[in-house]
Design a protein around this motif. Sequence first.
Motif, PDB file in Angstrom:
ATOM      1  N   ASN A 298      38.132-102.889  44.135  1.00 39.43           N
ATOM      2  CA  ASN A 298      37.750-102.712  42.730  1.00 39.43           C
ATOM      3  C   ASN A 298      36.699-101.623  42.537  1.00 39.43           C
ATOM      4  N   ALA A 299      36.647-100.675  43.467  1.00 37.93           N
ATOM      5  CA  ALA A 299      35.604 -99.649  43.420  1.00 37.93           C
ATOM      6  C   ALA A 299      36.136 -98.331  42.846  1.00 37.93           C
ATOM      7  N   ASP A 300      35.200 -97.502  42.392  1.00 41.38           N
ATOM      8  CA  ASP A 300      35.538 -96.207  41.793  1.00 41.38           C
ATOM      9  C   ASP A 300      35.280 -95.039  42.734  1.00 41.38           C
ATOM     10  N   LEU A 301      34.323 -95.198  43.647  1.00 38.46           N
ATOM     11  CA  LEU A 301      33.867 -94.070  44.455  1.00 38.46           C
ATOM     12  C   LEU A 301      33.543 -94.524  45.870  1.00 38.46           C
ATOM     13  N   LEU A 302      34.009 -93.742  46.853  1.00 37.76           N
ATOM     14  CA  LEU A 302      33.681 -93.982  48.256  1.00 37.76           C
ATOM     15  C   LEU A 302      32.878 -92.795  48.767  1.00 37.76           C
ATOM     16  N   ILE A 303      31.672 -93.068  49.279  1.00 38.29           N
ATOM     17  CA  ILE A 303      30.809 -92.023  49.810  1.00 38.29           C
ATOM     18  C   ILE A 303      30.654 -92.208  51.321  1.00 38.29           C
ATOM     19  N   PHE A 304      31.036 -91.168  52.079  1.00 40.10           N
ATOM     20  CA  PHE A 304      30.765 -91.125  53.511  1.00 40.10           C
ATOM     21  C   PHE A 304      29.458 -90.363  53.701  1.00 40.10           C
ATOM     22  N   SER A 305      28.465 -91.019  54.306  1.00 43.81           N
ATOM     23  CA  SER A 305      27.196 -90.356  54.615  1.00 43.81           C
ATOM     24  C   SER A 305      27.032 -90.368  56.130  1.00 43.81           C
ATOM     25  N   ASP A 306      27.467 -89.278  56.755  1.00 43.09           N
ATOM     26  CA  ASP A 306      27.602 -89.217  58.213  1.00 43.09           C
ATOM     27  C   ASP A 306      26.448 -88.429  58.830  1.00 43.09           C
ATOM     28  N   PHE A 307      25.744 -89.073  59.763  1.00 40.53           N
ATOM     29  CA  PHE A 307      24.689 -88.392  60.508  1.00 40.53           C
ATOM     30  C   PHE A 307      25.075 -88.239  61.977  1.00 40.53           C
ATOM     31  N   ASN A 308      26.332 -88.567  62.281  1.00 36.46           N
ATOM     32  CA  ASN A 308      26.879 -88.367  63.624  1.00 36.46           C
ATOM     33  C   ASN A 308      26.147 -89.164  64.696  1.00 36.46           C
ATOM     34  N   TYR A 309      25.803 -90.413  64.342  1.00 36.63           N
ATOM     35  CA  TYR A 309      25.176 -91.315  65.299  1.00 36.63           C
ATOM     36  C   TYR A 309      26.111 -92.456  65.706  1.00 36.63           C
ATOM     37  N   GLY A 310      27.409 -92.324  65.406  1.00 41.19           N
ATOM     38  CA  GLY A 310      28.382 -93.250  65.973  1.00 41.19           C
ATOM     39  C   GLY A 310      28.996 -94.263  65.036  1.00 41.19           C
ATOM     40  N   CYS A 311      28.480 -94.403  63.818  1.00 44.45           N
ATOM     41  CA  CYS A 311      29.033 -95.402  62.903  1.00 44.45           C
ATOM     42  C   CYS A 311      30.425 -95.012  62.421  1.00 44.45           C
ATOM     43  N   LEU A 312      30.627 -93.732  62.145  1.00 44.32           N
ATOM     44  CA  LEU A 312      31.882 -93.271  61.535  1.00 44.32           C
ATOM     45  C   LEU A 312      32.799 -92.636  62.574  1.00 44.32           C
ATOM     46  N   HIS A 313      33.400 -93.483  63.392  1.00 42.62           N
ATOM     47  CA  HIS A 313      34.426 -93.015  64.328  1.00 42.62           C
ATOM     48  C   HIS A 313      35.599 -92.455  63.531  1.00 42.62           C
ATOM     49  N   GLN A 314      36.324 -91.516  64.121  1.00 43.15           N
ATOM     50  CA  GLN A 314      37.419 -90.875  63.390  1.00 43.15           C
ATOM     51  C   GLN A 314      38.470 -91.879  62.923  1.00 43.15           C
ATOM     52  N   ASN A 315      38.724 -92.911  63.734  1.00 42.41           N
ATOM     53  CA  ASN A 315      39.692 -93.939  63.316  1.00 42.41           C
ATOM     54  C   ASN A 315      39.222 -94.649  62.045  1.00 42.41           C
ATOM     55  N   VAL A 316      37.911 -94.917  61.956  1.00 45.95           N
ATOM     56  CA  VAL A 316      37.343 -95.555  60.771  1.00 45.95           C
ATOM     57  C   VAL A 316      37.497 -94.643  59.566  1.00 45.95           C
ATOM     58  N   VAL A 317      37.159 -93.384  59.738  1.00 44.31           N
ATOM     59  CA  VAL A 317      37.250 -92.411  58.637  1.00 44.31           C
ATOM     60  C   VAL A 317      38.682 -92.308  58.123  1.00 44.31           C
TER      61      VAL A 317
END
Length: 476
Positions: A298-317
Amino acid sequence: MKNGTVFVSGTFNVLHPGHLRLLKFAKDSGERLVVGVLSDRVAGVAAHVPQEFRLEAVKMHAIVDEAFLIDDSVNDAIRKIQPARVVKGKEHKTKDNPEQEAVDSYGGKLLFSSGDVVFTSLDLIRREMAIQEPKTITLPIDFMARRGVSKKSLSLLLSKMKDTQVVVIGDTIVDEYISCDPLGMSEEDPTIVVTPISSKKFIGGAAIVAAHAASLGAKVKYFSVVGNDESAQFCRDELTKFNVDHELIVDDARPTTLKQRFRSRGKTLLRVSHLVQRSVDEPIQKSLVASVKNACANADLLIFSDFNYGCLHQNVVDQLVEIATKNKMRIVADSQSSSQIGDISRFKNADLITPTEREARLALRNTEDGLVVIAQSVCLSAEAKSVTLKLGEQGVLLHGRWGKDWETDQIPALNSAPHDVAGAGDCLLVATSMAMTVGANMWESGLLGSLAAAIQVGRVGNTPITQNELLHELAE
């Protein structure tokens, strides 16, 4: 008498270096530091700042274990808590000290600190008020005329941001600023020696992005990975304070990223980062995707805030981009590369990406072409609809599709006297993306983002931007 408890009292209009040294001396004299702040009634004409603000400023210092208002006499407070030691500044040593009678009544001690900085909070207030800085934020009139943007249209966009449903995911960071006194050079080796006086922590990384969005009126859900430590609890407390609904998945194999800056006399001497840069394990990746998927329903906007410390693996993205695209959400991505290496182009199909010039060139491996070519190329590489290319003191370059054609324009830096550039990019990211989500075109959203960044760099510390601050600048 409470063994190990040290008591200090005062008005504390503005916490200056003399206060910090006094508190440090007191803390080193015992195990627990208790501070009594004189109420407006007790302080009388010496109170130049309201008591609630003076008390809050003292409480915020990590060195202080407890602080309270004194609305009777200082001696009554001393007799009530019976600290082992009461500490005053060295300048009081040769004067009458009524506290001596109170500490003698139960066997305590009265100590006097050394190395006091002899000036008062009132001196600082008068000095600051005497320096009347001219207005430093200026709207780009030529750009607004060229692109048909008005103050009224921007104010209307701000009113539409209320209750926007925003999902933020990325790396959580805690920023700690440690103020130090220089002691000199070590005799053993060529090393600068300092002693810490005070420290202050802020949430950073993707966490402050979520806080900015909530402060602008959005309903925010924030997702990240943290360690099982004190920094993680600090983040939870701060996010709750900023009205951010959050799910912080605990990874026992990594700490919450903590960046410490040791500063003295306005300069950073050393930065120490406590972090792990490897990607989170697959089970945590699956948990992140599942949680964010539910939030995106039910959301309007998705923000990726990536600092390259491991949270956003490419599979997740990749999975989250697919989910957001199916839900017809706006997608915005920022991937920071300062001491680490990132690639903004890995966030495909975004409505907006916000790299710096350096980050865009790193992603493209291109150090030669001009800015417009770089902006166009990074958009094509990321399959993005638009880019806000951050140029530091030169402002931003806006580039994107306007109908069938690509268009480009530049907004200069709007603040002519920045104090602290930390957090400017976070403010720009949030304000631009939220404006775009409620119907702003590229020029309107870019200007609102630039204005938010201009306000942020005009103060020290990365704190959430508010609609009132933006409206105030638009009303000028």
